[in-house]
Design an enzyme around this catalytic site. Structure first.
Site, mmCIF file in Angstrom:
data_model
loop_
_atom_site.group_PDB
_atom_site.id
_atom_site.type_symbol
_atom_site.label_atom_id
_atom_site.label_comp_id
_atom_site.label_asym_id
_atom_site.label_seq_id
_atom_site.Cartn_x
_atom_site.Cartn_y
_atom_site.Cartn_z
ATOM 1 N N ARG A 255 -3.296 -10.426 4.660
ATOM 2 C CA ARG A 255 -3.769 -10.402 3.271
ATOM 3 C C ARG A 255 -2.684 -9.767 2.414
ATOM 4 N NH1 ARG A 255 -6.182 -6.943 -0.205
ATOM 5 N NH2 ARG A 255 -7.812 -7.780 -1.560
ATOM 6 N N LYS B 156 0.815 -1.222 0.000
ATOM 7 C CA LYS B 156 0.000 0.000 0.000
ATOM 8 C C LYS B 156 0.851 1.275 0.000
ATOM 9 C CE LYS B 156 -4.395 -1.978 1.266
ATOM 10 N NZ LYS B 156 -5.417 -2.291 2.267
HETATM 11 N N1 HH2 Z 1 -7.472 -3.995 0.931
HETATM 12 C C1 HH2 Z 1 -7.839 -3.988 -0.370
HETATM 13 C C2 HH2 Z 1 -8.949 -4.745 -0.797
HETATM 14 N N2 HH2 Z 1 -9.644 -5.512 0.072
HETATM 15 N N3 HH2 Z 1 -9.980 -6.335 2.253
HETATM 16 C C3 HH2 Z 1 -9.631 -6.353 3.562
HETATM 17 N N4 HH2 Z 1 -10.327 -7.106 4.426
HETATM 18 N N5 HH2 Z 1 -8.576 -5.613 4.048
HETATM 19 C C4 HH2 Z 1 -7.833 -4.819 3.227
HETATM 20 O O1 HH2 Z 1 -6.902 -4.148 3.716
HETATM 21 C C5 HH2 Z 1 -8.180 -4.770 1.833
HETATM 22 C C6 HH2 Z 1 -9.279 -5.550 1.382
HETATM 23 C C7 HH2 Z 1 -7.087 -3.157 -1.340
HETATM 24 O O2 HH2 Z 1 -5.997 -3.837 -1.861
HETATM 25 P P1 HH2 Z 1 -5.977 -4.631 -3.252
HETATM 26 O O3 HH2 Z 1 -6.960 -5.741 -3.279
HETATM 27 O O4 HH2 Z 1 -4.577 -5.045 -3.495
HETATM 28 O O5 HH2 Z 1 -6.335 -3.541 -4.328
HETATM 29 P P2 HH2 Z 1 -7.680 -3.120 -5.076
HETATM 30 O O6 HH2 Z 1 -8.704 -2.708 -4.073
HETATM 31 O O7 HH2 Z 1 -7.219 -1.965 -5.946
HETATM 32 O O8 HH2 Z 1 -8.156 -4.282 -5.881
#
Ligand code: HH2
Length: 286
Positions: A263, A228
């Site tokens: 995660r 992040k």
């Molecule tokens: N962060 C993201 C998405 N889902 N779910 C939980 N429970 N906790 C988190 O910190 C979290 C999440 C964002 O990261 P990412 O999936 O890599 O990116 P994007 O939302 O752009 O798909």
């Protein structure tokens, strides 16, 4: 047994093991912040899923809509069309895989459960869709309740808190009470402070530093810090996919403070770091 060990054991049980659990991220989206577009093709997604399982992911978290700052929502139909074929493909090849679906829509959650997903990851903590709590209750599956201030499109404009740790803890306490009142079993609740969701660098650091306040709620805690922006701010690494070393630091520190689920995009690096952290903490406990 301390909080770290207790939560790791509970988390491990959900993923069919005993210790802290690495949750491998699989974004079936064109626009996710670090792997957008990489896994839109179901075949490419299934290959990456198998690689993450082989590297030690206990759970795979599949998302069909990006929630990165500034992102736009997609329709439920589009989300279902992205995610379900990938769940089916993964389970055809690896029937034992524990799959979580990253969605706040009850229809997507129900379709994913039907296809074999076992966990719901709701970044709105059951606020995004009035039918979500009953969908989770009906499915009798674990649910991840995440804190977010605002909504993805605007959440990073000017996040503001009087006391970020207290406010996030109180929010998660209220949302877990809501979940249990809606008939979701307390042992199926996982909480997440929502790193980067309506939070600036100082807010993220305060939450990681004071994670015990969240752990004290009594539910297993998930941390999603992987690649992040705040890690890029600290390390000056602009390219999201190169933020793995900084991510590993968050994993180890959060594990020591009692988090149970991590995660992450880079499964092997975080899995190995956790193995060492576990061994050291076990030695201290003996
Ligand atoms: N962060 C993201 C998405 N889902 N779910 C939980 N429970 N906790 C988190 O910190 C979290 C999440 C964002 O990261 P990412 O999936 O890599 O990116 P994007 O939302 O752009 O798909």
């Amino acid at each position: 047994m301390g909080h770290t060990a207790q939560n790791a054991v509970r988390a491990g049980t959900l993923a069919g093991g005993t210790g802290p659990v690495v949750v491998g991220i699989l974004n079936v989206t064109p626009d996710s912040f670090s792997d957008g577009g990489d896994f839109l093709d179901p075949e490419a997604a299934a290959v990456h899923a198998a690689a993450m399982l082989d590297e030690g992911a206990g759970i795979l978290d599949l998302g069909g809509e990006s929630t990165r700052p500034g992102s736009e929502p997609v329709s439920q139909e589009e989300e279902i069309q992205r995610v379900i074929p990938v769940i089916e493909r993964i389970l055809a090849a690896r029937p034992e895989a524990v799959i979580s679906v990253d969605t706040y829509r009850a229809g997507t959650a129900a379709a994913a459960i039907e296809a074999g997903a076992r966990i719901i990851n709701d970044v709105t903590a059951l606020r995004g869709d009035p039918s979500m709590a009953s969908a989770v209750k009906e499915a009798a599956r674990p649910v991840i309740l995440m804190h977010m201030q605002g909504e993805p499109k605007t959440m990073q404009r000017e996040p503001h808190y009087e006391d970020v740790v207290r406010e996030v803890r109180d929010f998660l306490a209220r949302r877990s009470e809501y979940a249990v009142a809606a008939g979701i079993r307390p042992e199926n609740v996982i909480v997440d402070p929502g790193i980067g969701f309506g939070k600036n660098l100082e807010h993220n650091l305060a939450l990681l530093q004071n994670l015990d306040a969240i752990v004290d709620l009594g539910f297993p805690v998930l941390i999603g810090a992987s690649r992040k922006t705040f890690i890029g701010r600290i390390t000056s690494v602009q390219e999201a996919r190169e933020r793995v070393f900084g991510t590993v630091a968050t994993t180890v520190l959060a594990y020591e403070r009692g988090a149970a689920f991590f995660r992450v995009h880079d499964v092997r690096a975080n899995r190995e770091a956790l193995a060492v952290a576990e061994a050291v903490l076990d030695t201290l406990r003996r």
